[in-house]
Scaffold this motif. Structure first.
Motif, PDB file in Angstrom:
ATOM      1  N   LYS A  22       0.836  -1.206   0.000  1.00 21.12           N
ATOM      2  CA  LYS A  22       0.000   0.000   0.000  1.00 21.12           C
ATOM      3  C   LYS A  22       0.869   1.253   0.000  1.00 21.12           C
ATOM      4  CE  LYS A  22      -4.004  -2.101   0.679  1.00 21.12           C
ATOM      5  NZ  LYS A  22      -5.118  -2.019  -0.225  1.00 21.12           N
ATOM      6  N   LEU A  23       0.420   2.265  -0.731  1.00 25.86           N
ATOM      7  CA  LEU A  23       1.048   3.581  -0.722  1.00 25.86           C
ATOM      8  C   LEU A  23       0.213   4.449   0.207  1.00 25.86           C
ATOM      9  CD1 LEU A  23       3.037   5.713  -1.922  1.00 25.86           C
ATOM     10  CD2 LEU A  23       1.286   6.150  -3.652  1.00 25.86           C
ATOM     11  N   VAL A  24       0.845   5.061   1.200  1.00 27.87           N
ATOM     12  CA  VAL A  24       0.146   5.910   2.161  1.00 27.87           C
ATOM     13  C   VAL A  24       0.366   7.367   1.770  1.00 27.87           C
ATOM     14  CG1 VAL A  24      -0.076   6.580   4.581  1.00 27.87           C
ATOM     15  CG2 VAL A  24       0.457   4.203   3.987  1.00 27.87           C
ATOM     16  N   LEU A  25      -0.722   8.100   1.582  1.00 23.41           N
ATOM     17  CA  LEU A  25      -0.663   9.515   1.202  1.00 23.41           C
ATOM     18  C   LEU A  25      -1.448  10.341   2.206  1.00 23.41           C
ATOM     19  CD1 LEU A  25      -1.403   9.060  -2.599  1.00 23.41           C
ATOM     20  CD2 LEU A  25       0.829   9.516  -1.563  1.00 23.41           C
ATOM     21  N   LYS A  26      -1.064  11.604   2.335  1.00 27.36           N
ATOM     22  CA  LYS A  26      -1.775  12.552   3.200  1.00 27.36           C
ATOM     23  C   LYS A  26      -2.591  13.465   2.286  1.00 27.36           C
ATOM     24  CE  LYS A  26       0.848  14.376   6.377  1.00 27.36           C
ATOM     25  NZ  LYS A  26       2.006  14.957   7.074  1.00 27.36           N
ATOM     26  N   VAL A  27      -3.899  13.531   2.549  1.00 28.44           N
ATOM     27  CA  VAL A  27      -4.809  14.270   1.667  1.00 28.44           C
ATOM     28  C   VAL A  27      -5.695  15.189   2.497  1.00 28.44           C
ATOM     29  CG1 VAL A  27      -6.597  14.036  -0.114  1.00 28.44           C
ATOM     30  CG2 VAL A  27      -4.860  12.283   0.102  1.00 28.44           C
ATOM     31  N   ARG A  28      -5.994  16.350   1.934  1.00 27.41           N
ATOM     32  CA  ARG A  28      -6.949  17.272   2.551  1.00 27.41           C
ATOM     33  C   ARG A  28      -7.641  18.062   1.447  1.00 27.41           C
ATOM     34  NH1 ARG A  28      -3.008  21.924   5.160  1.00 27.41           N
ATOM     35  NH2 ARG A  28      -2.349  22.831   3.185  1.00 27.41           N
ATOM     36  N   ILE A  29      -8.684  18.782   1.839  1.00 25.09           N
ATOM     37  CA  ILE A  29      -9.376  19.678   0.919  1.00 25.09           C
ATOM     38  C   ILE A  29      -8.702  21.036   1.020  1.00 25.09           C
ATOM     39  CG2 ILE A  29     -11.557  20.846   0.424  1.00 25.09           C
ATOM     40  CD1 ILE A  29     -12.930  18.367   1.695  1.00 25.09           C
ATOM     41  N   GLN A  30      -8.399  21.637  -0.105  1.00 28.78           N
ATOM     42  CA  GLN A  30      -7.773  22.958  -0.124  1.00 28.78           C
ATOM     43  C   GLN A  30      -8.820  23.979   0.294  1.00 28.78           C
ATOM     44  OE1 GLN A  30      -8.326  25.582  -2.747  1.00 28.78           O
ATOM     45  NE2 GLN A  30      -6.942  26.904  -1.665  1.00 28.78           N
ATOM     46  N   ASN A  31      -8.538  24.657   1.423  1.00 31.10           N
ATOM     47  CA  ASN A  31      -9.458  25.684   1.890  1.00 31.10           C
ATOM     48  C   ASN A  31      -8.691  26.665   2.772  1.00 31.10           C
ATOM     49  OD1 ASN A  31     -11.470  27.294   2.913  1.00 31.10           O
ATOM     50  ND2 ASN A  31     -12.875  25.611   3.314  1.00 31.10           N
ATOM     51  N   PRO A  32      -8.262  27.795   2.205  1.00 32.79           N
ATOM     52  CA  PRO A  32      -7.490  28.765   2.989  1.00 32.79           C
ATOM     53  C   PRO A  32      -8.311  29.451   4.078  1.00 32.79           C
ATOM     54  CG  PRO A  32      -7.948  29.621   0.803  1.00 32.79           C
ATOM     55  CD  PRO A  32      -8.453  28.212   0.841  1.00 32.79           C
ATOM     56  N   ASN A  33      -9.641  29.319   4.052  1.00 29.59           N
ATOM     57  CA  ASN A  33     -10.490  29.976   5.043  1.00 29.59           C
ATOM     58  C   ASN A  33     -10.606  29.200   6.355  1.00 29.59           C
ATOM     59  OD1 ASN A  33     -11.030  32.004   3.168  1.00 29.59           O
ATOM     60  ND2 ASN A  33     -12.714  30.845   2.298  1.00 29.59           N
ATOM     61  N   LEU A  34     -10.216  27.932   6.337  1.00 31.43           N
ATOM     62  CA  LEU A  34     -10.297  27.130   7.552  1.00 31.43           C
ATOM     63  C   LEU A  34      -9.075  27.357   8.420  1.00 31.43           C
ATOM     64  CD1 LEU A  34     -11.569  23.659   6.310  1.00 31.43           C
ATOM     65  CD2 LEU A  34     -12.855  25.420   7.490  1.00 31.43           C
ATOM     66  N   ARG A  35      -9.316  27.539   9.713  1.00 28.68           N
ATOM     67  CA  ARG A  35      -8.198  27.696  10.635  1.00 28.68           C
ATOM     68  C   ARG A  35      -7.455  26.376  10.801  1.00 28.68           C
ATOM     69  NH1 ARG A  35      -9.418  29.529  16.475  1.00 28.68           N
ATOM     70  NH2 ARG A  35      -8.404  27.622  17.060  1.00 28.68           N
ATOM     71  N   GLU A  36      -8.212  25.308  10.923  1.00 25.85           N
ATOM     72  CA  GLU A  36      -7.623  23.974  10.998  1.00 25.85           C
ATOM     73  C   GLU A  36      -8.019  23.221   9.741  1.00 25.85           C
ATOM     74  OE1 GLU A  36      -8.017  21.662  14.517  1.00 25.85           O
ATOM     75  OE2 GLU A  36      -8.153  23.448  15.763  1.00 25.85           O
ATOM     76  N   ASN A  37      -7.037  22.782   9.020  1.00 24.28           N
ATOM     77  CA  ASN A  37      -7.286  22.045   7.789  1.00 24.28           C
ATOM     78  C   ASN A  37      -6.360  20.835   7.779  1.00 24.28           C
ATOM     79  OD1 ASN A  37      -8.381  21.382   5.341  1.00 24.28           O
ATOM     80  ND2 ASN A  37      -7.228  22.885   4.184  1.00 24.28           N
ATOM     81  N   ASP A  38      -6.670  19.879   8.630  1.00 26.75           N
ATOM     82  CA  ASP A  38      -5.803  18.723   8.817  1.00 26.75           C
ATOM     83  C   ASP A  38      -5.840  17.785   7.626  1.00 26.75           C
ATOM     84  OD1 ASP A  38      -5.114  19.614  11.355  1.00 26.75           O
ATOM     85  OD2 ASP A  38      -6.747  18.516  12.312  1.00 26.75           O
ATOM     86  N   PHE A  39      -4.752  17.044   7.475  1.00 24.04           N
ATOM     87  CA  PHE A  39      -4.660  15.982   6.489  1.00 24.04           C
ATOM     88  C   PHE A  39      -5.236  14.703   7.086  1.00 24.04           C
ATOM     89  CE2 PHE A  39      -1.254  18.803   5.178  1.00 24.04           C
ATOM     90  CZ  PHE A  39      -1.343  18.779   3.801  1.00 24.04           C
ATOM     91  N   ILE A  40      -5.722  13.837   6.210  1.00 25.69           N
ATOM     92  CA  ILE A  40      -6.028  12.466   6.604  1.00 25.69           C
ATOM     93  C   ILE A  40      -5.093  11.574   5.793  1.00 25.69           C
ATOM     94  CG2 ILE A  40      -8.442  12.941   7.166  1.00 25.69           C
ATOM     95  CD1 ILE A  40      -9.120  11.431   4.504  1.00 25.69           C
ATOM     96  N   ASP A  85       1.989  10.594 -13.207  1.00 28.07           N
ATOM     97  CA  ASP A  85       2.213  11.504 -12.076  1.00 28.07           C
ATOM     98  C   ASP A  85       1.918  10.789 -10.758  1.00 28.07           C
ATOM     99  OD1 ASP A  85       2.700  13.440 -14.009  1.00 28.07           O
ATOM    100  OD2 ASP A  85       0.743  14.400 -13.767  1.00 28.07           O
ATOM    101  N   VAL A  86       0.840  10.037 -10.736  1.00 25.40           N
ATOM    102  CA  VAL A  86       0.436   9.314  -9.527  1.00 25.40           C
ATOM    103  C   VAL A  86       1.428   8.192  -9.224  1.00 25.40           C
ATOM    104  CG1 VAL A  86      -1.405   7.917  -8.484  1.00 25.40           C
ATOM    105  CG2 VAL A  86      -1.986   9.917  -9.872  1.00 25.40           C
ATOM    106  N   ALA A  87       1.921   7.533 -10.250  1.00 24.24           N
ATOM    107  CA  ALA A  87       2.870   6.431 -10.056  1.00 24.24           C
ATOM    108  C   ALA A  87       4.170   6.907  -9.405  1.00 24.24           C
ATOM    109  CB  ALA A  87       3.164   5.755 -11.397  1.00 24.24           C
ATOM    110  N   ARG A  88       4.500   8.173  -9.559  1.00 22.46           N
ATOM    111  CA  ARG A  88       5.734   8.712  -8.967  1.00 22.46           C
ATOM    112  C   ARG A  88       5.578   9.134  -7.508  1.00 22.46           C
ATOM    113  NH1 ARG A  88       6.461  10.877 -14.318  1.00 22.46           N
ATOM    114  NH2 ARG A  88       5.251  12.719 -13.804  1.00 22.46           N
ATOM    115  N   LEU A  89       4.367   9.133  -6.996  1.00 22.94           N
ATOM    116  CA  LEU A  89       4.149   9.551  -5.607  1.00 22.94           C
ATOM    117  C   LEU A  89       4.851   8.599  -4.645  1.00 22.94           C
ATOM    118  CD1 LEU A  89       0.370  10.505  -5.721  1.00 22.94           C
ATOM    119  CD2 LEU A  89       2.329  12.051  -5.652  1.00 22.94           C
ATOM    120  N   GLN A  90       5.294   9.156  -3.532  1.00 20.25           N
ATOM    121  CA  GLN A  90       5.965   8.362  -2.509  1.00 20.25           C
ATOM    122  C   GLN A  90       5.178   8.444  -1.208  1.00 20.25           C
ATOM    123  OE1 GLN A  90      10.132   8.735  -2.380  1.00 20.25           O
ATOM    124  NE2 GLN A  90      10.308   8.862  -4.589  1.00 20.25           N
TER     125      GLN A  90
END
Length: 128
Positions: A22-40, A85-90
Motif C-alpha cells: 500500500k502507498l500511504v498519502l496525506k490528503v486534505r481539501i484545499q481551503n485557505p479559510n479554515l483555521r484547521e485544515n488537517d490531512f487524513i 504523475d500518480v505512479a511517482r508519488l511516494q
C-alpha cells in the motif's frame, strides 16, 4: 599470513523502509479559510496507482463528490494530471483536492448507508 577479508558492499536499500503493498498519502481539501485544515491518511494499492483511483479513494475518505474536484495538487505547487504523475508519488506525500464550487451544500456528498463505516447490511434487512 593473514588473508584479506572480502569487501562488503553497502546498499542504501538496507536502510530504507520495507516495501509495502500500500502507498500511504496525506490528503486534505484545499481551503485557505479554515483555521484547521488537517490531512487524513489514505492508502492506495501499489498495483492500482492511477489518477482515477486516487480521486475515487480521496473523495470517498473526505466525503467529497468527485464531480466537484477541479484538480489534485501535490504540495507545495505541482498539479497531478495523469497516471504517470500518480505512479511517482511516494509514501506520506501531501496532496490537496482543489474544488470547483463555492456553495458548501454542494461540495460534500452524503455517503449512502452501505458506504458508511460500521454499516451492517444483514442487520438492516432483519424484520421483527
Amino acid at each position: 599470513m593473514v588473508e584479506p577479508q572480502p569487501a562488503t558492499k553497502h546498499h542504501a536499500a538496507t536502510h530504507s523502509l520495507p516495501h509495502t503493498p500500500k502507498l500511504v498519502l496525506k490528503v486534505r481539501i484545499q481551503n485557505p479559510n479554515l483555521r484547521e485544515n488537517d490531512f487524513i491518511e489514505i492508502e492506495l494499492d501499489r498495483q492500482e496507482l492511477t489518477y482515477k483511483e486516487l480521486l475515487r479513494v480521496s473523495c470517498r475518505e473526505l466525503g467529497v463528490n468527485p464531480e466537484h474536484v477541479q484538480k489534485i495538487r501535490k504540495l507545495p505547487n505541482t498539479m497531478l494530471r495523469k497516471d504517470k504523475d500518480v505512479a511517482r508519488l511516494q509514501d506520506f506525500q501531501e496532496l490537496e483536492l482543489v474544488l470547483t464550487v463555492s456553495d458548501k451544500k454542494l461540495l460534500f456528498r452524503v455517503p449512502t448507508l452501505s458506504e458508511r463505516s460500521g454499516y451492517n447490511k444483514k442487520a438492516s434487512e432483519l424484520t421483527y
